[in-house]
Design a protein around this motif. Structure first.
Motif, PDB file in Angstrom:
ATOM      1  N   TRP A  17      40.074  37.432  48.123  1.00  0.00           N
ATOM      2  CA  TRP A  17      41.242  38.140  47.604  1.00  0.00           C
ATOM      3  C   TRP A  17      40.784  39.354  46.820  1.00  0.00           C
ATOM      4  O   TRP A  17      39.804  39.307  46.085  1.00  0.00           O
TER       5      TRP A  17
ATOM      6  N   ASP B 222      42.328  41.139  44.250  1.00  0.00           N
ATOM      7  CA  ASP B 222      42.540  41.132  42.805  1.00  0.00           C
ATOM      8  C   ASP B 222      43.014  39.743  42.371  1.00  0.00           C
ATOM      9  O   ASP B 222      44.194  39.535  42.083  1.00  0.00           O
ATOM     10  N   PRO B 223      42.086  38.776  42.292  1.00  0.00           N
ATOM     11  CA  PRO B 223      42.500  37.399  42.010  1.00  0.00           C
ATOM     12  C   PRO B 223      43.096  37.210  40.611  1.00  0.00           C
ATOM     13  O   PRO B 223      44.004  36.413  40.434  1.00  0.00           O
ATOM     14  N   GLU B 224      42.613  37.947  39.621  1.00  0.00           N
ATOM     15  CA  GLU B 224      43.140  37.785  38.260  1.00  0.00           C
ATOM     16  C   GLU B 224      44.602  38.197  38.175  1.00  0.00           C
ATOM     17  O   GLU B 224      45.409  37.540  37.521  1.00  0.00           O
ATOM     18  N   HIS B 225      44.962  39.291  38.828  1.00  0.00           N
ATOM     19  CA  HIS B 225      46.355  39.745  38.841  1.00  0.00           C
ATOM     20  C   HIS B 225      47.254  38.700  39.512  1.00  0.00           C
ATOM     21  O   HIS B 225      48.353  38.412  39.028  1.00  0.00           O
TER      22      HIS B 225
ATOM     23  N   ARG C 172      46.699  35.437  39.775  1.00  0.00           N
ATOM     24  CA  ARG C 172      46.806  34.253  38.921  1.00  0.00           C
ATOM     25  C   ARG C 172      47.777  34.475  37.767  1.00  0.00           C
ATOM     26  O   ARG C 172      48.504  33.578  37.377  1.00  0.00           O
ATOM     27  N   ARG C 173      47.775  35.670  37.202  1.00  0.00           N
ATOM     28  CA  ARG C 173      48.717  35.977  36.117  1.00  0.00           C
ATOM     29  C   ARG C 173      50.159  35.922  36.604  1.00  0.00           C
ATOM     30  O   ARG C 173      51.070  35.628  35.842  1.00  0.00           O
TER      31      ARG C 173
ATOM     32  N   TYR D 222      48.455  30.697  43.065  1.00  0.00           N
ATOM     33  CA  TYR D 222      47.197  29.966  43.133  1.00  0.00           C
ATOM     34  C   TYR D 222      46.476  30.405  44.407  1.00  0.00           C
ATOM     35  O   TYR D 222      47.085  30.484  45.467  1.00  0.00           O
TER      36      TYR D 222
END
Length: 173
Positions: free
Chosen positions: A107, A109-112, A114-115, A119
């Protein structure tokens, strides 16, 4: 006093059985083709009600979880808003958990994601791993024995026929 004890809280085993009887609705969408179909089949085998959104053209369906399965992960921005128009959350908080699976690509931008409550799973995972992750998100214990893990079991059984007064001879089969 004994009656009051009998009415008490259900045991952990009783809670698991009750949770298994509650039918959960899962929507599946994405561009994964055969992998998505296999995943939908495994989810139905797990006892979940599956709605395949790629070919669904009705009013928004109440679902407990949305699964987006992609081979590349490139069309999430295009496909996910369309899928969200076809479903609605069943939870009282109106929050719909989303599990996004990208098979052949990480992915971006995994942090974006997750926010925003998405999942993520990436990598070419067996469908069993995805089913376990889904059951975890639904707070539901997965079936312990899957079809591909079953071992054929054969055992001779001895029996005899009850014939009139004298039973017949012992046989096996």
């Amino acid at each position: 006093r004994e009656r009051a004890g009998a009415i008490g809280e259900p045991t952990a085993e009783e809670r698991k059985e009750r949770d298994r009887r509650i039918v959960r609705h899962v929507a599946v969408c994405g561009d994964a083709g055969a992998y998505g179909k296999t995943l939908a089949d495994h989810l139905e085998h797990e006892g979940l009600h599956v709605i395949v959104l790629n070919r669904y053209e009705g009013p928004p369906q109440p679902v407990d979880l949305l699964v987006y399965v992609s081979d590349t992960g490139e069309h999430v921005a295009r496909d996910l808003p369309l899928a969200l128009k076809r479903v609605r959350a069943t939870s009282p908080s109106a929050v719909l958990p989303i599990l996004a699976v990208s098979r052949h690509r990480k992915w971006s931008d995994p942090e974006h994601a997750r926010r925003n409550g998405i999942y993520l799973l990436d990598g070419d995972r067996p469908t069993e791993d995805v089913v376990r992750a889904l059951c975890g998100l639904l707070h539901r214990a997965p079936h312990r024995l899957r079809v591909d893990q079953r071992i054929p079991f054969f055992c001779p059984v001895f029996f005899r026929e009850a014939v009139a007064i004298r039973p017949g001879t012992w046989r096996s089969g």
